[in-house]
Design a protein around this motif. Structure first.
Motif, PDB file in Angstrom:
ATOM      1  N   THR A  22       0.827  -1.214   0.000  1.00  4.63           N
ATOM      2  CA  THR A  22       0.000   0.000   0.000  1.00  4.63           C
ATOM      3  C   THR A  22       0.854   1.254   0.000  1.00  4.63           C
ATOM      4  O   THR A  22       0.350   2.347  -0.250  1.00  4.63           O
ATOM      5  CB  THR A  22      -0.930   0.011   1.222  1.00  4.63           C
ATOM      6  N   ASN A  23       2.150   1.088   0.267  1.00  9.96           N
ATOM      7  CA  ASN A  23       3.078   2.210   0.350  1.00  9.96           C
ATOM      8  C   ASN A  23       3.712   2.455  -1.018  1.00  9.96           C
ATOM      9  O   ASN A  23       4.408   1.589  -1.553  1.00  9.96           O
ATOM     10  CB  ASN A  23       4.164   1.908   1.394  1.00  9.96           C
ATOM     11  N   VAL A  24       3.475   3.635  -1.572  1.00 10.92           N
ATOM     12  CA  VAL A  24       3.988   3.959  -2.901  1.00 10.92           C
ATOM     13  C   VAL A  24       5.507   3.879  -2.947  1.00 10.92           C
ATOM     14  O   VAL A  24       6.084   3.353  -3.908  1.00 10.92           O
ATOM     15  CB  VAL A  24       3.514   5.364  -3.339  1.00 10.92           C
ATOM     16  N   SER A  25       6.164   4.377  -1.911  1.00 15.05           N
ATOM     17  CA  SER A  25       7.632   4.376  -1.888  1.00 15.05           C
ATOM     18  C   SER A  25       8.183   2.959  -1.881  1.00 15.05           C
ATOM     19  O   SER A  25       9.201   2.670  -2.528  1.00 15.05           O
ATOM     20  CB  SER A  25       8.135   5.138  -0.660  1.00 15.05           C
ATOM     21  N   TYR A  26       7.512   2.079  -1.154  1.00 13.68           N
ATOM     22  CA  TYR A  26       7.963   0.681  -1.111  1.00 13.68           C
ATOM     23  C   TYR A  26       7.838   0.036  -2.486  1.00 13.68           C
ATOM     24  O   TYR A  26       8.762  -0.631  -2.963  1.00 13.68           O
ATOM     25  CB  TYR A  26       7.159  -0.111  -0.084  1.00 13.68           C
ATOM     26  N   ARG A  27       6.703   0.238  -3.133  1.00 15.16           N
ATOM     27  CA  ARG A  27       6.515  -0.340  -4.471  1.00 15.16           C
ATOM     28  C   ARG A  27       7.535   0.222  -5.454  1.00 15.16           C
ATOM     29  O   ARG A  27       8.053  -0.495  -6.311  1.00 15.16           O
ATOM     30  CB  ARG A  27       5.098  -0.065  -4.981  1.00 15.16           C
ATOM     31  N   GLN A  28       7.848   1.501  -5.319  1.00 20.60           N
ATOM     32  CA  GLN A  28       8.831   2.118  -6.205  1.00 20.60           C
ATOM     33  C   GLN A  28      10.206   1.481  -6.018  1.00 20.60           C
ATOM     34  O   GLN A  28      10.910   1.221  -6.992  1.00 20.60           O
ATOM     35  CB  GLN A  28       8.907   3.620  -5.938  1.00 20.60           C
ATOM     36  N   GLN A  29      10.581   1.220  -4.766  1.00 19.91           N
ATOM     37  CA  GLN A  29      11.868   0.611  -4.499  1.00 19.91           C
ATOM     38  C   GLN A  29      11.944  -0.811  -5.053  1.00 19.91           C
ATOM     39  O   GLN A  29      12.953  -1.222  -5.642  1.00 19.91           O
ATOM     40  CB  GLN A  29      12.139   0.580  -2.983  1.00 19.91           C
ATOM     41  N   VAL A  30      10.853  -1.552  -4.894  1.00 25.41           N
ATOM     42  CA  VAL A  30      10.803  -2.909  -5.437  1.00 25.41           C
ATOM     43  C   VAL A  30      10.963  -2.880  -6.949  1.00 25.41           C
ATOM     44  O   VAL A  30      11.757  -3.632  -7.531  1.00 25.41           O
ATOM     45  CB  VAL A  30       9.476  -3.599  -5.047  1.00 25.41           C
TER      46      VAL A  30
END
Length: 301
Positions: free
Chosen positions: A100-108
Motif C-alpha cells: 500500500t506504500n507507494v515508496s515501497y513499491r517504487q523501491q521494489v
C-alpha cells in the motif's frame, strides 16, 4: 485451491549496452526476437542444465546465481538457441501490507529494473506467494505489477523491441502443485480433479483466455483413482508412512488436459529435481521419459 501465479513480463528485453555481457559472442546478449505461439517454461538452472532435453524449450526462469559462471553459461547457451531467460522475483505474504506504500513499491520496481538491465534479461517472473484474502492486498499487487510495467516501458530508449510492444504480462503460469499443504494426513500433491477445477475457476471467474495461461506441474506404486496420482506405503521404525508423487503417467493426464483446454504452455517445478548423474539404466530411462512426455505434449498445444 492453492495456486501461485507467475506473471511473466515478456518482451522486456535489454540491448547489450545495458549490462556486461558474459558470453564470448556479444551478440548472444542481444534480445531474443523469436516469438513462440506456445511455450515450454523451464524453472531450473544449476549444473544439471547441460543434461536437459532442450527440445521445445522456449523460456527459462533461471534458478541459479546469475553472477556465477555456470548460470551465465546457461544464459549464453539458451540465447544461442533463441530461448529467452528471465529471473524469478517473489512477492511474499509478509510484504503484502507494504504494497500500500507507494515508496515501497517504487523501491521494489527499481530493484527489478536494475536486475534486468544488469544481466540483460529477457524479462522477469513475478511469483505471487500465498493467498490473497483482502481487496487491499489485491489492489496492492495489481498496482505493483502495473507500475513495474510502466517503469519497464519507460526504458524504451534503452530497449531493442524488434517491432513488438510491451504488455503488462504475456501469460500467467499456474503452479499446479502443493495443493494439499499443512494437512494432518498425506494427500496427492497435484490431484487432477483440483487442477482442472482450478483452471476452470480462472476461466469463468476472471474471464481469462485459456491461451494466456500455462500449467506448471511438479517433478519431484499404488495409484489413487480420484486424484490420478501415484503413492506408496512404507514402514519405518514401526511407523507406517504414505508418500505421494507424480510420474509420467499422472503428469501426462494433466498435460493432455492443458492441450485440450487450449492453454498457452507447459512448465515444471523444477528441472533440477531429476537425476542426471546416475548410471542406473532404469533411472536414466525415467529421466528421459519425464522430458519426452512434456516436450511431446508441448508440440500438441
Amino acid at each position: 485451491m492453492h495456486l501461485i501465479l507467475g506473471l511473466i513480463l515478456f518482451n522486456c528485453v535489454i540491448s547489450t549496452a545495458l549490462g556486461n555481457c558474459p558470453c564470448s559472442n556479444p551478440d548472444l546478449c542481444k534480445p531474443v526476437s523469436k516469438q513462440y505461439q506456445k511455450e515450454l517454461v523451464v524453472f531450473g538452472g544449476q549444473s544439471e542444465w547441460k543434461s536437459w532435453n532442450w527440445t521445445g524449450i522456449t523460456y527459462i526462469v533461471a534458478r541459479c546465481d546469475l553472477n556465477e559462471a555456470n548460470c551465465q553459461s546457461l544464459y549464453c547457451y539458451a540465447h544461442s538457441r533463441h530461448i529467452r531467460v528471465a529471473n524469478l522475483v517473489s512477492v511474499m505474504p509478509e510484504d503484502y501490507e507494504k504494497l500500500t506504500n507507494v515508496s515501497y513499491r517504487q523501491q521494489v520496481t527499481e530493484n527489478w529494473l536494475a536486475m534486468v538491465k544488469n544481466y540483460s534479461l529477457d524479462g522477469i517472473n513475478i511469483n505471487i506467494e500465498g493467498q490473497i484474502n483482502t481487496n487491499k492486498i489485491r489492489q496492492g499487487i495489481t498496482k505493483l505489477t502495473n507500475e513495474a510495467f510502466v517503469a519497464l516501458k519507460a526504458l524504451n530508449s534503452l530497449y531493442s523491441y524488434m517491432g513488438y510492444s510491451i504488455q503488462p504480462f504475456y501469460f500467467m503460469v499456474l503452479i499446479e502443485y502443493d495443493i494439499h499443504v499443512n494437512l494432518p494426513v498425506a494427500r496427492a500433491n497435484s490431484p487432477y480433479s483440483q487442477v482442472a477445477s482450478g483452471f476452470q475457476h480462472y476461466i469463468k471467474n476472471f474471464s481469462l483466455n485459456p491461451n494466456h495461461l500455462a500449467m506448471a506441474t511438479p517433478w519431484k506404486v499404488l495409484g489413487d483413482k480420484t486424484a490420478q496420482s501415484p503413492c506408496f506405503h512404507l514402514k519405518l521404525n514401526d511407523t507406517f508412512h504414505q508418500l505421494w508423487f507424480d510420474n509420467v503417467k499422472s503428469l501426462t493426464i494433466k498435460y493432455k488436459f492443458a492441450v485440450e483446454s487450449g492453454m498457452h504452455g507447459l512448465g515444471m517445478w523444477k528441472a533440477n529435481n531429476l537425476n542426471y548423474t546416475t548410471t542406473d539404466p532404469h533411472i536414466m530411462k525415467q529421466t528421459d521419459d519425464m522430458w519426452n512426455a512434456i516436450t511431446a505434449y508441448k508440440f500438441m498445444l
